[in-house]
Design a protein around this motif. Structure first.
Motif, PDB file in Angstrom:
ATOM      1  N   ILE A  72      31.549  66.686  32.652  1.00  0.00           N
ATOM      2  CA  ILE A  72      32.621  67.552  32.169  1.00  0.00           C
ATOM      3  C   ILE A  72      33.483  67.865  33.389  1.00  0.00           C
ATOM      4  CG2 ILE A  72      33.169  69.748  31.036  1.00  0.00           C
ATOM      5  CD1 ILE A  72      31.304  67.984  29.334  1.00  0.00           C
ATOM      6  N   TYR A  73      34.786  67.594  33.314  1.00  0.00           N
ATOM      7  CA  TYR A  73      35.678  67.836  34.446  1.00  0.00           C
ATOM      8  C   TYR A  73      36.427  69.149  34.263  1.00  0.00           C
ATOM      9  CZ  TYR A  73      34.657  63.067  35.806  1.00  0.00           C
ATOM     10  OH  TYR A  73      34.016  61.929  36.182  1.00  0.00           O
ATOM     11  N   PHE A  74      36.755  69.776  35.391  1.00  0.00           N
ATOM     12  CA  PHE A  74      37.407  71.079  35.399  1.00  0.00           C
ATOM     13  C   PHE A  74      38.709  71.029  36.185  1.00  0.00           C
ATOM     14  CE2 PHE A  74      32.983  71.849  34.626  1.00  0.00           C
ATOM     15  CZ  PHE A  74      32.964  72.890  33.717  1.00  0.00           C
ATOM     16  N   ASP A  75      39.600  71.972  35.874  1.00  0.00           N
ATOM     17  CA  ASP A  75      40.836  72.128  36.635  1.00  0.00           C
ATOM     18  C   ASP A  75      40.518  72.794  37.965  1.00  0.00           C
ATOM     19  OD1 ASP A  75      42.469  70.968  34.702  1.00  0.00           O
ATOM     20  OD2 ASP A  75      42.767  72.885  33.662  1.00  0.00           O
ATOM     21  N   TYR A  76      41.483  72.743  38.881  1.00  0.00           N
ATOM     22  CA  TYR A  76      41.334  73.352  40.199  1.00  0.00           C
ATOM     23  C   TYR A  76      41.045  74.845  40.068  1.00  0.00           C
ATOM     24  CZ  TYR A  76      42.573  75.223  44.753  1.00  0.00           C
ATOM     25  OH  TYR A  76      42.550  75.893  45.945  1.00  0.00           O
ATOM     26  N   ASP A  77      40.023  75.309  40.783  1.00  0.00           N
ATOM     27  CA  ASP A  77      39.654  76.719  40.856  1.00  0.00           C
ATOM     28  C   ASP A  77      39.386  77.319  39.477  1.00  0.00           C
ATOM     29  OD1 ASP A  77      39.042  78.901  42.477  1.00  0.00           O
ATOM     30  OD2 ASP A  77      41.018  79.780  42.212  1.00  0.00           O
ATOM     31  N   SER A  78      38.817  76.519  38.565  1.00  0.00           N
ATOM     32  CA  SER A  78      38.571  76.977  37.205  1.00  0.00           C
ATOM     33  C   SER A  78      37.164  76.591  36.778  1.00  0.00           C
ATOM     34  CB  SER A  78      39.576  76.328  36.257  1.00  0.00           C
ATOM     35  OG  SER A  78      39.247  76.608  34.910  1.00  0.00           O
ATOM     36  N   TYR A  79      36.611  77.395  35.892  1.00  0.00           N
ATOM     37  CA  TYR A  79      35.327  77.062  35.292  1.00  0.00           C
ATOM     38  C   TYR A  79      35.407  77.117  33.770  1.00  0.00           C
ATOM     39  CZ  TYR A  79      34.740  82.171  35.417  1.00  0.00           C
ATOM     40  OH  TYR A  79      34.915  83.523  35.280  1.00  0.00           O
ATOM     41  N   ALA A  80      36.614  77.015  33.243  1.00  0.00           N
ATOM     42  CA  ALA A  80      36.819  76.982  31.793  1.00  0.00           C
ATOM     43  C   ALA A  80      36.643  75.548  31.297  1.00  0.00           C
ATOM     44  CB  ALA A  80      38.209  77.486  31.445  1.00  0.00           C
ATOM     45  N   VAL A  81      35.793  75.384  30.276  1.00  0.00           N
ATOM     46  CA  VAL A  81      35.594  74.057  29.686  1.00  0.00           C
ATOM     47  C   VAL A  81      36.831  73.728  28.866  1.00  0.00           C
ATOM     48  CG1 VAL A  81      34.158  72.675  28.149  1.00  0.00           C
ATOM     49  CG2 VAL A  81      33.092  74.368  29.635  1.00  0.00           C
ATOM     50  N   ASP A 160      42.260  63.412  48.706  1.00  0.00           N
ATOM     51  CA  ASP A 160      43.473  63.359  47.889  1.00  0.00           C
ATOM     52  C   ASP A 160      43.157  63.944  46.505  1.00  0.00           C
ATOM     53  OD1 ASP A 160      41.794  61.326  47.073  1.00  0.00           O
ATOM     54  OD2 ASP A 160      43.356  59.834  46.845  1.00  0.00           O
ATOM     55  N   GLU A 161      44.176  64.155  45.706  1.00  0.00           N
ATOM     56  CA  GLU A 161      44.012  64.806  44.416  1.00  0.00           C
ATOM     57  C   GLU A 161      43.098  64.008  43.480  1.00  0.00           C
ATOM     58  OE1 GLU A 161      43.711  67.493  41.653  1.00  0.00           O
ATOM     59  OE2 GLU A 161      44.638  67.886  43.587  1.00  0.00           O
ATOM     60  N   GLU A 162      43.127  62.681  43.573  1.00  0.00           N
ATOM     61  CA  GLU A 162      42.270  61.859  42.714  1.00  0.00           C
ATOM     62  C   GLU A 162      40.792  62.118  43.009  1.00  0.00           C
ATOM     63  OE1 GLU A 162      41.369  57.145  41.760  1.00  0.00           O
ATOM     64  OE2 GLU A 162      43.211  57.683  42.811  1.00  0.00           O
ATOM     65  N   ALA A 163      40.428  62.179  44.296  1.00  0.00           N
ATOM     66  CA  ALA A 163      39.036  62.459  44.672  1.00  0.00           C
ATOM     67  C   ALA A 163      38.668  63.892  44.307  1.00  0.00           C
ATOM     68  CB  ALA A 163      38.836  62.224  46.170  1.00  0.00           C
ATOM     69  N   PHE A 164      39.580  64.829  44.557  1.00  0.00           N
ATOM     70  CA  PHE A 164      39.309  66.236  44.213  1.00  0.00           C
ATOM     71  C   PHE A 164      39.016  66.376  42.721  1.00  0.00           C
ATOM     72  CE2 PHE A 164      42.233  67.778  47.875  1.00  0.00           C
ATOM     73  CZ  PHE A 164      41.204  67.624  48.794  1.00  0.00           C
ATOM     74  N   ALA A 165      39.806  65.704  41.876  1.00  0.00           N
ATOM     75  CA  ALA A 165      39.649  65.811  40.421  1.00  0.00           C
ATOM     76  C   ALA A 165      38.295  65.265  39.968  1.00  0.00           C
ATOM     77  CB  ALA A 165      40.781  65.077  39.710  1.00  0.00           C
ATOM     78  N   LYS A 166      37.811  64.186  40.609  1.00  0.00           N
ATOM     79  CA  LYS A 166      36.511  63.616  40.237  1.00  0.00           C
ATOM     80  C   LYS A 166      35.347  64.499  40.686  1.00  0.00           C
ATOM     81  CE  LYS A 166      37.979  58.825  40.087  1.00  0.00           C
ATOM     82  NZ  LYS A 166      37.915  57.525  40.750  1.00  0.00           N
ATOM     83  N   ASN A 167      35.566  65.308  41.715  1.00  0.00           N
ATOM     84  CA  ASN A 167      34.505  66.152  42.248  1.00  0.00           C
ATOM     85  C   ASN A 167      34.402  67.502  41.544  1.00  0.00           C
ATOM     86  OD1 ASN A 167      33.651  64.234  44.095  1.00  0.00           O
ATOM     87  ND2 ASN A 167      35.135  64.883  45.618  1.00  0.00           N
ATOM     88  N   ARG A 168      35.433  67.924  40.846  1.00  0.00           N
ATOM     89  CA  ARG A 168      35.404  69.199  40.102  1.00  0.00           C
ATOM     90  C   ARG A 168      34.753  68.932  38.741  1.00  0.00           C
ATOM     91  NH1 ARG A 168      41.112  69.331  41.769  1.00  0.00           N
ATOM     92  NH2 ARG A 168      41.570  68.741  39.644  1.00  0.00           N
ATOM     93  N   ARG A 169      33.414  69.079  38.685  1.00  0.00           N
ATOM     94  CA  ARG A 169      32.709  68.618  37.494  1.00  0.00           C
ATOM     95  C   ARG A 169      31.403  69.374  37.279  1.00  0.00           C
ATOM     96  NH1 ARG A 169      30.976  65.982  41.846  1.00  0.00           N
ATOM     97  NH2 ARG A 169      28.935  65.028  41.845  1.00  0.00           N
ATOM     98  N   ALA A 170      30.872  69.188  36.086  1.00  0.00           N
ATOM     99  CA  ALA A 170      29.494  69.579  35.763  1.00  0.00           C
ATOM    100  C   ALA A 170      28.842  68.351  35.156  1.00  0.00           C
ATOM    101  CB  ALA A 170      29.464  70.757  34.798  1.00  0.00           C
ATOM    102  N   GLU A 171      27.691  67.968  35.663  1.00  0.00           N
ATOM    103  CA  GLU A 171      26.982  66.799  35.167  1.00  0.00           C
ATOM    104  C   GLU A 171      25.804  67.235  34.300  1.00  0.00           C
ATOM    105  OE1 GLU A 171      25.903  63.967  38.170  1.00  0.00           O
ATOM    106  OE2 GLU A 171      27.893  64.038  39.088  1.00  0.00           O
ATOM    107  N   ILE A 172      25.596  66.538  33.211  1.00  0.00           N
ATOM    108  CA  ILE A 172      24.465  66.799  32.316  1.00  0.00           C
ATOM    109  C   ILE A 172      23.394  65.774  32.659  1.00  0.00           C
ATOM    110  CG2 ILE A 172      23.710  66.880  29.919  1.00  0.00           C
ATOM    111  CD1 ILE A 172      26.651  67.573  29.192  1.00  0.00           C
ATOM    112  N   SER A 173      22.284  66.262  33.215  1.00  0.00           N
ATOM    113  CA  SER A 173      21.218  65.385  33.690  1.00  0.00           C
ATOM    114  C   SER A 173      19.955  65.654  32.890  1.00  0.00           C
ATOM    115  CB  SER A 173      20.986  65.665  35.179  1.00  0.00           C
ATOM    116  OG  SER A 173      19.908  64.921  35.655  1.00  0.00           O
ATOM    117  N   TYR A 174      19.541  64.663  32.089  1.00  0.00           N
ATOM    118  CA  TYR A 174      18.353  64.812  31.242  1.00  0.00           C
ATOM    119  C   TYR A 174      17.095  64.675  32.074  1.00  0.00           C
ATOM    120  CZ  TYR A 174      21.127  64.994  27.057  1.00  0.00           C
ATOM    121  OH  TYR A 174      21.996  65.394  26.084  1.00  0.00           O
TER     122      TYR A 174
END
Length: 175
Positions: A72-81, A160-174
Motif C-alpha cells: 500500500i503506497y502513501f503520499d508524502y508525510d501522510s498515513y492516510a490509506v 529522487d521522487e520516484e524512489a521516494f514514492a516507492k519507499n513510502r509504503r506499508a507491506e503486508i507480509s504473511y
C-alpha cells in the motif's frame, strides 16, 4: 596491606581453578548422526530410526490472495490509506477472514527524508492505518501485527521522487 593483596590473589586463583574443567576437548570421538548423505537425501540410517523427513522447502498455504498487491503506497508525510487501495485491503481482509489461523505483519516504511525517530513514528502510523482498515473489514486483531521499519529498509535506492514514492509504503507480509 600485603595480606589483603595476598588474599585477593588467592581468591582469584581459586576462582580460575574452579572454572577449569577436567574434560579434554582434544581428540574427542565424533559420531555423525545427521542421517543425510552428500546429495541431501535421507540416509538409510534415518529410515531405520523411524524419524520421518520433513520438507521445509515451502508450505502448502498460499502467501496471500493470488494476483493481489501486497504493498500500500502513501503520499508524502501522510498515513492516510488512499481510496485506490480499498480493493487491495478488501481482498486481503477476505483472505484473512477465511482462515483465522493466518497472521500478517503490516510493515510500515518511509522515504529517507526526515529524522530516524520521526520516520519510525510515521512508519508505525502507516502500518496502524492498514491494520485499522483490515479491522474495519472484520479481520481479528489477533491476526494483525503492525511494525515500523522507518527508512531502514528502502524498496528503491535513490534520492529522487520516484524512489521516494516507492519507499513510502506499508507491506503486508504473511506469516
Amino acid at each position: 596491606m600485603s595480606l589483603q593483596k595476598f588474599l585477593i590473589s588467592a581468591a582469584a586463583a581459586l576462582l580460575l581453578a574452579a572454572c577449569s574443567s577436567g574434560v579434554k576437548l582434544d581428540n574427542v570421538p565424533v559420531e555423525d548422526r545427521a542421517g543425510v548423505n552428500a546429495t541431501g537425501g535421507a540416509d538409510a540410517n534415518a529410515a531405520k530410526s523411524g524419524v520421518a523427513a520433513v520438507d521445509v522447502s515451502g508450505t502448502n498455504l498460499p502467501a496471500g490472495p493470488t494476483g493481489v498487491a501486497k504493498v500500500i503506497y502513501f503520499d508524502y508525510d501522510s498515513y492516510a490509506v488512499k481510496p485506490d487501495f480499498a480493493p487491495v485491503i478488501e481482498a486481503h481482509a477476505r483472505f484473512l477472514k477465511a482462515d483465522a489461523k493466518r497472521k500478517v505483519a503490516l510493515e510500515g516504511h518511509t522515504d529517507e527524508r526526515g529524522g530516524r525517530e520521526y520516520n519510525l513514528a510515521l512508519g508505525q502510523k502507516r502500518a496502524e492505518a492498514v491494520r485499522r482498515a483490515l479491522s474495519l473489514q472484520g479481520v481479528s486483531d489477533a491476526q494483525l501485527e503492525a511494525v515500523s521499519f522507518g527508512k531502514e529498509k528502502p524498496a528503491a535506492q535513490g534520492s529522487d521522487e520516484e524512489a521516494f514514492a516507492k519507499n513510502r509504503r506499508a507491506e503486508i507480509s504473511y506469516r
